[in-house]
Every structure is written in structure tokens, then in C-alpha cells.
Scaffold this motif. Structure first.
Motif, short mmCIF file in Angstrom:
data_model
loop_
_atom_site.label_atom_id
_atom_site.label_comp_id
_atom_site.label_asym_id
_atom_site.label_seq_id
_atom_site.Cartn_x
_atom_site.Cartn_y
_atom_site.Cartn_z
N GLU A 58 36.90 64.63 2.40
CA GLU A 58 36.61 65.90 3.06
C GLU A 58 36.39 66.98 2.02
N LYS A 59 35.71 68.05 2.38
CA LYS A 59 35.45 69.16 1.46
C LYS A 59 36.66 70.07 1.30
N MET B 16 32.06 64.32 1.51
CA MET B 16 31.21 64.23 0.32
C MET B 16 31.65 63.06 -0.54
N ARG B 17 30.72 62.55 -1.33
CA ARG B 17 30.98 61.38 -2.16
C ARG B 17 31.36 61.83 -3.57
N PHE C 274 37.89 71.69 -1.92
CA PHE C 274 38.00 70.71 -2.99
C PHE C 274 36.78 70.78 -3.89
N THR C 275 37.05 70.98 -5.20
CA THR C 275 35.99 70.97 -6.20
C THR C 275 36.27 69.84 -7.16
N CYS D 59 43.50 65.35 -1.66
CA CYS D 59 42.20 64.96 -1.12
C CYS D 59 42.41 64.10 0.14
N ILE D 60 41.47 64.22 1.08
CA ILE D 60 41.57 63.48 2.34
C ILE D 60 40.35 62.56 2.46
N LEU D 61 40.59 61.28 2.61
CA LEU D 61 39.48 60.34 2.76
C LEU D 61 38.73 60.60 4.06
N SER D 62 37.41 60.63 3.98
CA SER D 62 36.59 60.85 5.18
C SER D 62 35.93 59.56 5.66
#
Length: 366
Positions: A52-53, A1-2, A61-62, A12-15
Motif C-alpha cells: 500500500e502507499k 505499488m511495486r 510510504f516512500t 509497510c502493508i502488503l497489497s
């Protein structure tokens, strides 16, 4: 998600690869972000990224709203429209997220804790009576998340009453909020046990001040005095506290403030294996039944808060009768003169020790 960079958090994990003005990415897909990497993204003026979500700890992740990025006028108007209780509940939700990240092994994000706590202590300065109703929002299941936020507010209130400067008040509030962060290192079986703790289980609980200290030891934005207060918040003046049984002046004054706030909120809250007690009764117990454990100057500052329940405030007594406060003596604020509404009889609680104020009716709070 952006998501926007300002909404990122550790874990957070970069997708997707992140590019700036070069052909090569400045960060590659699957990079696990920490605060340093997030700051690098900001330095490169990256507005948004794909992540990633799910966080690295397995939690969803919110994206979080960063209050400091809001225009001052908008932020102030939004906060002014909220009651302290509303802000408290929102802060608890955010603290819970941080606590779960600690359980997963992530370090303390002190900037995030500041964002959670600072608006609360500012709001509390103009909502003093509401401070003494926060215990109503404590639930058995979420007490472990609600308690630190409430202790931060109460500690800041006491510090303000004792004329500490703004910098000290913030540090004391942060210490109050982080005093129990070490609980994240204990097992959920103990944290959420619904029956009384065994001796061995309580010994495990008693390790949390030391665990909390270890977690904050390298946090540069916290003063050494703040870290010491976290380590000592369960010490008592008479040496009956833990983990080291320190006495009197060997306990930092910040720790004495937090310890008083911690005990007050704990005793007035609904917990998994203990029932809550009325604030007026708890203050009396702390000053009389537990005499010698708490600094009387700090207790007096805390007691001054209930003076906001002024003459005319409606109360429910421990025997169920409803009355209103006629006169509150500053020397004995828990024992005012009460006029019963059904009979107009005047009762001096100072002479009727078997009675106490069970509840202040919220519609009478100013």
C-alpha cells in the motif's frame, strides 16, 4: 505499488499475496511487515512485492535507498562528490522519517539508524571544518530532527580525537543520535512550542532521557554502555544535571561526550524559543561560565576542532569588524590574534574580553 524488498521498512502493508515456488502464498495480502517478516522475504529470495502507499501509522510510504546494497566503488564515488552538509541534510530527512515512526508506536530500527549515521561519521573524518558549520542548517521548525544527527557527528568527532577505536566511535555516534529518541513520546504541543516552556513543561522534557533508555533497552546491537550513555547524557559533573543528578565518575564517559556535543550544538543552533550563539563564544561559555559541568578533556577535544580554522582564516567579530586570524594559541583557541582588514590593526582577543569571533567566513574554511 511495486517495490523492491530491500526498500521495505517496518509498517509497510502488503497489497497482494506473496508467492515463492509454492501454490500457497508465503505471506498474505494485508500483512503488516516488521523486520522479521522482511528478513523472511529476503530468505525466500523474493525480489519485489506489492504494498500500500500508506504505512500502518498513516504516514505515506516512500521507498528508501539502501546504501549497503550499492557497489562499493559507486557508493564511495557518490559520497565523495557530496559535501558533509549535503549528506547531513539528507540524513536529517531520513531521521525525521524514523522519528515519526516512533511517534506512531513503531520500535527503533537500529539497522536503519546505522545506515543514516555511518556514512556521515566517515565523511566527517575528512571534513572537520564543515562539522563546525552544521549549526547554520538548524531551523526552528526542524531543530528536533537536525539536533540528533549533528550530535552524532560531533560525538564521533570527539571520540576520534580521544583515540577511541572504530567500534567505540560507532557506538558513541549511535548513542548521540538516539539520545533524544524519547522525545517522540512527548506531545507535539511541548516539542514545537514557540514560546518559553513552563516549569511543568520543562519537567516533561526532562523525562526524555529515561524514555529514550526504555526505547533502546532491548536493542541488541547497542552495548549496555551505549544505553547507559543515552540515559545519562543530561547528567553533569557537578550534579546539576538530570534525571538523577549523578556526579563525577558515576556518569559514564560516553555520556559525558554526548552531553558536551549535545550542549554545544544546542547553544549554537536556532531553536523555537532561543537564539543561536557563535561557536567560539559557546565553547568559551562551556569552559568558563559553566565550569565544572563538562569534562575538561572532552572540551579540549571539541575545541581542537576549531583549530582547523587556521591562520589566515577570515572572521567577523562581534562588533561587525572583519579580520583574519594571525595566530591561534592551542591553550586559548577561542582567543586568537586578529588583524583587522580595514585598518591592519592587530587585536589580541585574549586582552579584549568584550570581543569574540562571531563567524568564520566559509570561503576561508579548508
Amino acid at each position: 505499488m511495486r517495490v523492491m524488498v530491500k526498500e521495505l521498512q517496518e509498517g509497510c502493508i502488503l497489497s497482494a499475496d506473496v508467492y515463492s515456488k509454492t501454490n500457497c502464498p508465503i505471506m498474505k495480502k494485508n500483512t503488516v511487515l516488521n523486520n522479521e517478516l522482511i528478513n523472511i522475504l529476503k530468505l525466500f529470495l523474493i525480489h519485489d512485492v506489492y504494498v500500500e502507499k500508506t504505512l500502518i501509522n498513516g504516514m505515506p510510504f516512500t521507498p528508501i535507498e539502501v546504501l549497503e546494497d550499492l557497489p562499493d566503488s559507486k557508493e564511495k564515488s557518490e559520497q565523495a562528490a557530496l559535501r558533509l552538509s549535503d549528506m547531513f541534510l539528507r540524513a536529517v530527512k531520513e531521521y525525521k522519517r524514523e522519528f515519526k515512526s516512533w511517534q506512531a508506536g513503531l520500535p527503533i530500527n537500529i539497522s536503519r539508524i546505522r545506515e543514516i549515521i555511518l556514512p556521515l561519521i566517515e565523511k566527517a573524518e575528512t571534513s572537520i571544518s564543515e562539522i563546525f558549520t552544521l549549526h547554520h542548517f538548524s531551523t526552528k521548525d526542524d531543530y528536533i530532527y537536525q539536533h540528533p544527527v549533528a550530535v552524532a557527528i560531533l560525538s564521533a568527532f570527539i571520540a576520534k580525537k580521544l583515540n577511541y577505536n572504530k567500534g567505540d566511535i560507532v557506538q558513541i555516534a549511535l548513542a548521540g543520535c538516539l539520545a533524544d529518541c524519547g522525545m517522540a513520546k512527548l506531545s507535539n504541543a511541548i516539542l514545537f512550542k514557540k514560546t518559553s516552556l513552563t516549569v511543568n513543561e520543562f519537567e516533561e522534557i526532562k523525562k526524555h532521557p529515561t524514555l529514550s533508555y526504555k526505547m533502546v533497552q532491548k536493542v541488541s546491537l547497542l552495548r549496555d554502555s551505549t544505553k547507559l550513555a543515552i540515559a545519562q547524557h543530561h547528567e553533569r559533573l557537578d550534579g546539576s544535571g538530570y534525571p538523577f543528578g549523578e556526579k563525577g565518575n558515576k556518569i559514564h564517559f560516553f555520556a559525558k561526550i554526548i552531553g558536551t556535543a549535545d550542549t554545544f550544538h544546542a547553544m549554537t543552533s536556532e531553536r523555537l524559543y532561543r537564539s543561536k550563539q557563535p561557536p567560539f563564544k559557546v565553547l568559551e561559555m562551556m569552559s568558563e561560565d559553566q565550569f565544572g559541568k563538562f569534562d575538561p578533556v572532552i572540551l579540549k577535544a571539541l575545541m581542537s576542532g576549531i583549530m582547523n580554522f587556521s591562520n589566515g582564516s577570515k572572521v567577523i567579530l562581534s562588533d561587525g569588524q572583519v579580520g583574519k586570524i594571525l595566530f591561534m594559541d592551542e591553550k586559548a583557541p577561542t582567543r586568537p590574534l586578529i588583524q583587522l582588514l580595514n585598518s591592519n590593526e592587530i587585536i589580541d582577543l585574549g586582552k579584549h574580553r568584550h570581543l569574540f569571533i562571531n563567524e568564520v567566513l566559509t570561503e576561508a574554511i579548508r
